[in-house]
Design a protein around this motif. Sequence first.
Motif, mmCIF file in Angstrom:
data_model
loop_
_atom_site.group_PDB
_atom_site.id
_atom_site.type_symbol
_atom_site.label_atom_id
_atom_site.label_comp_id
_atom_site.label_asym_id
_atom_site.label_seq_id
_atom_site.Cartn_x
_atom_site.Cartn_y
_atom_site.Cartn_z
ATOM 1 N N VAL A 121 0.815 -1.225 0.000
ATOM 2 C CA VAL A 121 0.000 0.000 0.000
ATOM 3 C C VAL A 121 0.847 1.273 0.000
ATOM 4 C CG1 VAL A 121 -1.634 1.353 1.375
ATOM 5 C CG2 VAL A 121 -2.079 -1.061 0.926
ATOM 6 N N PRO A 122 1.856 1.424 0.880
ATOM 7 C CA PRO A 122 2.663 2.662 0.820
ATOM 8 C C PRO A 122 3.345 2.879 -0.535
ATOM 9 C CG PRO A 122 3.042 1.515 2.879
ATOM 10 C CD PRO A 122 2.260 0.584 2.025
ATOM 11 N N LEU A 123 3.858 1.791 -1.136
ATOM 12 C CA LEU A 123 4.499 1.924 -2.446
ATOM 13 C C LEU A 123 3.486 2.317 -3.514
ATOM 14 C CD1 LEU A 123 6.919 1.606 -4.340
ATOM 15 C CD2 LEU A 123 6.401 -0.844 -4.475
ATOM 16 N N LEU A 124 2.313 1.699 -3.499
ATOM 17 C CA LEU A 124 1.279 2.042 -4.484
ATOM 18 C C LEU A 124 0.796 3.477 -4.312
ATOM 19 C CD1 LEU A 124 -0.789 -1.274 -4.414
ATOM 20 C CD2 LEU A 124 0.649 -0.449 -6.288
ATOM 21 N N LEU A 125 0.758 3.966 -3.076
ATOM 22 C CA LEU A 125 0.370 5.353 -2.849
ATOM 23 C C LEU A 125 1.390 6.312 -3.458
ATOM 24 C CD1 LEU A 125 -0.906 5.176 0.837
ATOM 25 C CD2 LEU A 125 -2.280 5.587 -1.205
ATOM 26 N N GLU A 126 2.670 5.976 -3.345
ATOM 27 C CA GLU A 126 3.696 6.810 -3.972
ATOM 28 C C GLU A 126 3.542 6.802 -5.489
ATOM 29 O OE1 GLU A 126 5.700 8.805 -2.544
ATOM 30 O OE2 GLU A 126 5.298 8.209 -0.483
ATOM 31 N N MET A 127 3.248 5.651 -6.058
ATOM 32 C CA MET A 127 3.075 5.544 -7.503
ATOM 33 C C MET A 127 1.821 6.281 -7.963
ATOM 34 S SD MET A 127 4.229 1.599 -8.171
ATOM 35 C CE MET A 127 5.958 1.111 -7.993
ATOM 36 N N ALA A 128 0.757 6.205 -7.157
ATOM 37 C CA ALA A 128 -0.463 6.945 -7.505
ATOM 38 C C ALA A 128 -0.211 8.446 -7.464
ATOM 39 C CB ALA A 128 -1.586 6.571 -6.534
ATOM 40 N N ALA A 129 0.587 8.911 -6.496
ATOM 41 C CA ALA A 129 0.935 10.328 -6.437
ATOM 42 C C ALA A 129 1.813 10.717 -7.618
ATOM 43 C CB ALA A 129 1.648 10.634 -5.120
ATOM 44 N N ASP A 130 2.701 9.817 -8.048
ATOM 45 C CA ASP A 130 3.508 10.083 -9.240
ATOM 46 C C ASP A 130 2.615 10.265 -10.460
ATOM 47 O OD1 ASP A 130 5.895 9.912 -7.843
ATOM 48 O OD2 ASP A 130 6.198 7.792 -8.300
ATOM 49 N N ASP A 131 1.632 9.388 -10.627
ATOM 50 C CA ASP A 131 0.739 9.471 -11.780
ATOM 51 C C ASP A 131 -0.048 10.776 -11.777
ATOM 52 O OD1 ASP A 131 1.632 7.031 -12.573
ATOM 53 O OD2 ASP A 131 -0.125 5.902 -11.913
ATOM 54 N N ARG A 132 -0.486 11.210 -10.618
ATOM 55 C CA ARG A 132 -1.230 12.467 -10.542
ATOM 56 C C ARG A 132 -0.316 13.649 -10.847
ATOM 57 N NH1 ARG A 132 -6.241 13.592 -8.428
ATOM 58 N NH2 ARG A 132 -6.631 15.776 -7.910
ATOM 59 N N ALA A 133 0.924 13.589 -10.388
ATOM 60 C CA ALA A 133 1.873 14.668 -10.669
ATOM 61 C C ALA A 133 2.196 14.750 -12.153
ATOM 62 C CB ALA A 133 3.147 14.459 -9.863
ATOM 63 N N LEU A 134 2.186 13.603 -12.840
ATOM 64 C CA LEU A 134 2.505 13.592 -14.269
ATOM 65 C C LEU A 134 1.452 14.295 -15.115
ATOM 66 C CD1 LEU A 134 3.972 9.993 -14.692
ATOM 67 C CD2 LEU A 134 5.191 12.165 -14.862
ATOM 68 N N ARG A 135 0.309 14.605 -14.535
ATOM 69 C CA ARG A 135 -0.688 15.390 -15.265
ATOM 70 C C ARG A 135 -0.222 16.832 -15.448
ATOM 71 N NH1 ARG A 135 -6.219 13.689 -11.961
ATOM 72 N NH2 ARG A 135 -6.027 11.411 -12.211
ATOM 73 N N ARG A 136 0.723 17.272 -14.596
ATOM 74 C CA ARG A 136 1.162 18.665 -14.624
ATOM 75 C C ARG A 136 2.638 18.823 -14.946
ATOM 76 N NH1 ARG A 136 -1.927 21.838 -9.722
ATOM 77 N NH2 ARG A 136 -4.048 21.102 -10.182
ATOM 78 N N CYS A 137 3.352 17.713 -15.112
ATOM 79 C CA CYS A 137 4.776 17.818 -15.392
ATOM 80 C C CYS A 137 5.184 16.708 -16.350
ATOM 81 C CB CYS A 137 5.596 17.738 -14.094
ATOM 82 S SG CYS A 137 5.495 16.125 -13.274
ATOM 83 N N THR A 138 6.419 16.787 -16.828
ATOM 84 C CA THR A 138 6.928 15.773 -17.744
ATOM 85 C C THR A 138 7.521 14.611 -16.960
ATOM 86 O OG1 THR A 138 9.128 16.764 -17.857
ATOM 87 C CG2 THR A 138 7.469 17.567 -19.421
ATOM 88 N N ARG A 139 7.674 13.482 -17.645
ATOM 89 C CA ARG A 139 8.268 12.308 -17.016
ATOM 90 C C ARG A 139 9.725 12.568 -16.630
ATOM 91 N NH1 ARG A 139 5.480 7.512 -17.490
ATOM 92 N NH2 ARG A 139 3.539 7.666 -18.668
ATOM 93 N N ASP A 140 10.455 13.262 -17.512
ATOM 94 C CA ASP A 140 11.865 13.542 -17.224
ATOM 95 C C ASP A 140 12.006 14.424 -15.988
ATOM 96 O OD1 ASP A 140 12.688 12.058 -19.369
ATOM 97 O OD2 ASP A 140 12.885 13.759 -20.736
ATOM 98 N N ALA A 141 11.133 15.428 -15.841
ATOM 99 C CA ALA A 141 11.223 16.334 -14.696
ATOM 100 C C ALA A 141 10.972 15.594 -13.391
ATOM 101 C CB ALA A 141 10.229 17.485 -14.861
ATOM 102 N N LEU A 142 9.960 14.721 -13.378
ATOM 103 C CA LEU A 142 9.646 14.000 -12.148
ATOM 104 C C LEU A 142 10.725 12.961 -11.829
ATOM 105 C CD1 LEU A 142 7.750 13.457 -9.810
ATOM 106 C CD2 LEU A 142 6.418 11.951 -11.283
ATOM 107 N N ALA A 143 11.203 12.251 -12.852
ATOM 108 C CA ALA A 143 12.218 11.221 -12.625
ATOM 109 C C ALA A 143 13.517 11.834 -12.106
ATOM 110 C CB ALA A 143 12.470 10.441 -13.909
ATOM 111 N N THR A 144 13.955 12.937 -12.693
ATOM 112 C CA THR A 144 15.193 13.566 -12.227
ATOM 113 C C THR A 144 15.010 14.178 -10.831
ATOM 114 O OG1 THR A 144 14.550 15.534 -13.502
ATOM 115 C CG2 THR A 144 16.138 14.024 -14.509
ATOM 116 N N ALA A 145 13.812 14.651 -10.529
ATOM 117 C CA ALA A 145 13.548 15.157 -9.181
ATOM 118 C C ALA A 145 13.645 14.028 -8.158
ATOM 119 C CB ALA A 145 12.173 15.816 -9.129
#
Length: 303
Positions: A215-239
């Motif tokens: 559950v904690p890991l899936l929550l992090e991934m769900a937050a990543d997916d929501r963040a990707l609506r407003r940013c690029t994959r490269d920006a989030l991955a490098t962050a």
Amino acid sequence: MNHHVLVPAGLVLLTGCLVPWLVARARWAQQVPRLALAVWAACGAVFAGATALMPAQLVLTNESSHRLTDMVLTFHFPAPARLLALDGRQLLALSLSLAVLSVPTTSFVRRLVRARRVRTRHAGVLRLVGRYDPALRATVLDDERPAVYCLPGRSRRVVVSSGAVDTLTPAQLAAALAHERAHITGRHHLLVAAAEAFAAVFPRLPLARHGGSAVPLLLEMAADDRALRRCTRDALATALYALASGRAPRSAFAAGGPSAALRMRRILTPYSAGHPVLLGLSTIAAAGLAMAPLVVACCAFPR
């Protein structure tokens, strides 16, 4: 033994053992984390309800237990006036069910209260040593180590270290902030508290053992997916790469942390959304079909 106990017993085995075992090993779970989280939450709710029904079915007479089975399967619950007219055995069954249900509920509430107390204390410290940045809509903390985290609940706020502001580019910082705000908006702390409560009450149950880590890991991934609506994959991955060594206080969500490497690989690996969703729904449907014989058997027996 009253044969109507087979329905809650089957639900206990299905949601406490079979479905968690399947979801914990399924590849689609990390590709569609929100669907997987919904499955974990549904398993927890159904398991708690079925566990509470089992003692009631053991105490009730055959006729009363048949009516209870019908109500559960059709979601047709009695009016309050009918509850007041229960006899002694039915009141005993109700009391036993409420007593069983109160154990995980009490554990869940205790963890919420404890986590809220920790976040409130930390928020008080932040008011003294941090400064609010209206441009970032976050509290900036003087620390050269790059870190971004959030405090959910009533003390909700996003915290950024000065090291993160200096290290991350504007796009990377915006991606990290979007990730943290996704935790707050999604009220992810409630699912964490539920997973911890089940792990404390049922430590050897596959639902608690696998769910406590998944559950904690899936929550992090769900937050990543929501963040990707407003940013690029490269920006989030490098962050995530820059914040991987960052730490957060207890009861807080951090953008980096131990799961950063796995999440980076997931973000940078495109996938088709339709395929994992179909796999997930097929897994759930196949597990649900395991209950069909028990339901048919209980409904077929005469009252």
